[in-house]
Scaffold this motif. Structure first.
Motif, short mmCIF file in Angstrom:
data_model
loop_
_atom_site.label_atom_id
_atom_site.label_comp_id
_atom_site.label_asym_id
_atom_site.label_seq_id
_atom_site.Cartn_x
_atom_site.Cartn_y
_atom_site.Cartn_z
N ALA A 39 0.84 -1.19 0.00
CA ALA A 39 0.00 0.00 0.00
C ALA A 39 0.88 1.24 0.00
CB ALA A 39 -0.90 0.00 1.23
N VAL A 40 0.42 2.25 -0.69
CA VAL A 40 1.15 3.50 -0.76
C VAL A 40 0.90 4.28 0.54
CG1 VAL A 40 1.41 5.66 -2.03
CG2 VAL A 40 0.94 3.55 -3.26
N ALA A 41 1.97 4.74 1.14
CA ALA A 41 1.85 5.49 2.38
C ALA A 41 1.24 6.86 2.10
CB ALA A 41 3.21 5.65 3.03
N PRO A 42 0.38 7.34 2.97
CA PRO A 42 -0.20 8.65 2.75
C PRO A 42 0.86 9.75 2.88
CG PRO A 42 -0.79 7.83 4.90
CD PRO A 42 -0.10 6.72 4.19
N VAL A 43 0.71 10.76 2.06
CA VAL A 43 1.64 11.88 2.10
C VAL A 43 1.13 12.86 3.14
CG1 VAL A 43 2.68 13.73 0.76
CG2 VAL A 43 2.19 11.54 -0.32
N ARG A 44 1.91 13.08 4.16
CA ARG A 44 1.47 13.93 5.26
C ARG A 44 2.12 15.31 5.24
NH1 ARG A 44 1.65 8.98 9.19
NH2 ARG A 44 -0.39 8.16 8.72
N TRP A 45 3.12 15.51 4.43
CA TRP A 45 3.82 16.79 4.47
C TRP A 45 3.18 17.82 3.55
CZ3 TRP A 45 5.78 18.12 -0.26
CH2 TRP A 45 5.98 17.10 -1.16
N ILE A 46 2.20 17.41 2.75
CA ILE A 46 1.50 18.37 1.91
C ILE A 46 0.24 18.80 2.66
CG2 ILE A 46 0.28 18.72 -0.25
CD1 ILE A 46 2.10 16.65 -1.50
N GLY A 47 0.12 20.05 2.91
CA GLY A 47 -1.04 20.54 3.62
C GLY A 47 -0.80 21.96 4.09
N PRO A 48 -1.78 22.53 4.75
CA PRO A 48 -1.61 23.90 5.24
C PRO A 48 -0.52 23.95 6.31
CG PRO A 48 -3.60 22.95 6.14
CD PRO A 48 -3.07 21.98 5.13
N PRO A 49 0.24 25.03 6.33
CA PRO A 49 1.28 25.13 7.35
C PRO A 49 0.66 25.26 8.74
CG PRO A 49 1.11 27.17 6.13
CD PRO A 49 0.22 26.19 5.44
N ARG A 50 1.32 24.71 9.70
CA ARG A 50 0.81 24.76 11.06
C ARG A 50 1.23 26.07 11.72
NH1 ARG A 50 2.11 18.73 13.32
NH2 ARG A 50 0.95 17.63 11.71
N ALA A 51 0.35 26.60 12.51
CA ALA A 51 0.68 27.81 13.26
C ALA A 51 1.56 27.41 14.44
CB ALA A 51 -0.59 28.48 13.75
N SER A 52 2.55 28.20 14.69
CA SER A 52 3.45 27.91 15.79
C SER A 52 2.76 28.25 17.12
CB SER A 52 4.73 28.73 15.65
OG SER A 52 5.55 28.53 16.76
N ALA A 53 2.96 27.42 18.09
CA ALA A 53 2.36 27.66 19.40
C ALA A 53 3.22 28.62 20.22
CB ALA A 53 2.19 26.35 20.15
N PHE A 54 4.49 28.75 19.84
CA PHE A 54 5.39 29.61 20.60
C PHE A 54 5.38 31.02 20.03
CE2 PHE A 54 9.62 31.50 21.11
CZ PHE A 54 9.66 31.59 22.49
N VAL A 55 5.16 32.00 20.87
CA VAL A 55 5.23 33.40 20.47
C VAL A 55 6.25 34.08 21.40
CG1 VAL A 55 3.95 35.56 20.25
CG2 VAL A 55 2.81 33.39 19.76
N PRO A 56 7.34 34.61 20.84
CA PRO A 56 8.32 35.25 21.69
C PRO A 56 7.71 36.43 22.44
CG PRO A 56 9.11 35.07 19.42
CD PRO A 56 7.71 34.61 19.45
N PRO A 57 8.19 36.74 23.62
CA PRO A 57 7.58 37.79 24.42
C PRO A 57 7.71 39.19 23.82
CG PRO A 57 9.55 36.97 25.49
CD PRO A 57 9.27 36.06 24.32
N ARG A 58 8.71 39.45 22.97
CA ARG A 58 8.89 40.77 22.38
C ARG A 58 8.41 40.82 20.94
NH1 ARG A 58 13.92 43.29 25.47
NH2 ARG A 58 13.54 42.14 27.36
N SER A 59 7.49 39.95 20.59
CA SER A 59 6.96 39.90 19.25
C SER A 59 5.74 40.81 19.12
CB SER A 59 6.55 38.46 18.91
OG SER A 59 5.84 38.42 17.70
N TRP A 60 5.45 41.23 17.88
CA TRP A 60 4.26 42.04 17.65
C TRP A 60 3.00 41.24 17.87
CZ3 TRP A 60 0.93 40.27 13.97
CH2 TRP A 60 1.45 39.34 13.06
N ALA A 61 3.12 39.88 17.78
CA ALA A 61 1.95 39.03 17.95
C ALA A 61 1.62 38.83 19.43
CB ALA A 61 2.16 37.71 17.27
N ALA A 62 2.57 39.08 20.32
CA ALA A 62 2.31 38.90 21.75
C ALA A 62 1.53 40.10 22.25
CB ALA A 62 3.61 38.77 22.51
N ALA A 63 0.30 39.90 22.55
CA ALA A 63 -0.53 41.03 22.98
C ALA A 63 -1.11 40.80 24.34
CB ALA A 63 -1.64 41.27 21.99
#
Length: 63
Positions: A39-63
């Motif tokens: 059986a052909v293995a499913p391709v798992r690396w094609i897909g929407p990029p995952r959002a990172s759970a880590f947000v640095p404290p001095r980032s513009w995204a840290a609110a």
């Protein structure tokens, strides 16, 4: 009741002879059995990029 697949006609086979017969039968069966293609293995690396759970404290995204 079913008949045995192998019958010893004469003599008393020792362990080595019984093992040789078993190996011959298994290899004959292995060659006759058709196996399905792997059986052909499913391709798992094609897909929407995952959002990172880590947000640095001095980032513009840290609110």
């Amino acid at each position: 009741m079913t008949a045995p697949l192998v019958r010893v006609e004469r003599g008393n086979p020792d362990d080595i002879e019984t093992t040789a017969l078993l190996i011959a039968l298994v290899s004959a069966l292995a060659n006759s059995v058709e196996s399905a293609p792997p059986a052909v293995a499913p391709v798992r690396w094609i897909g929407p990029p995952r959002a990172s759970a880590f947000v640095p404290p001095r980032s513009w995204a840290a609110a």
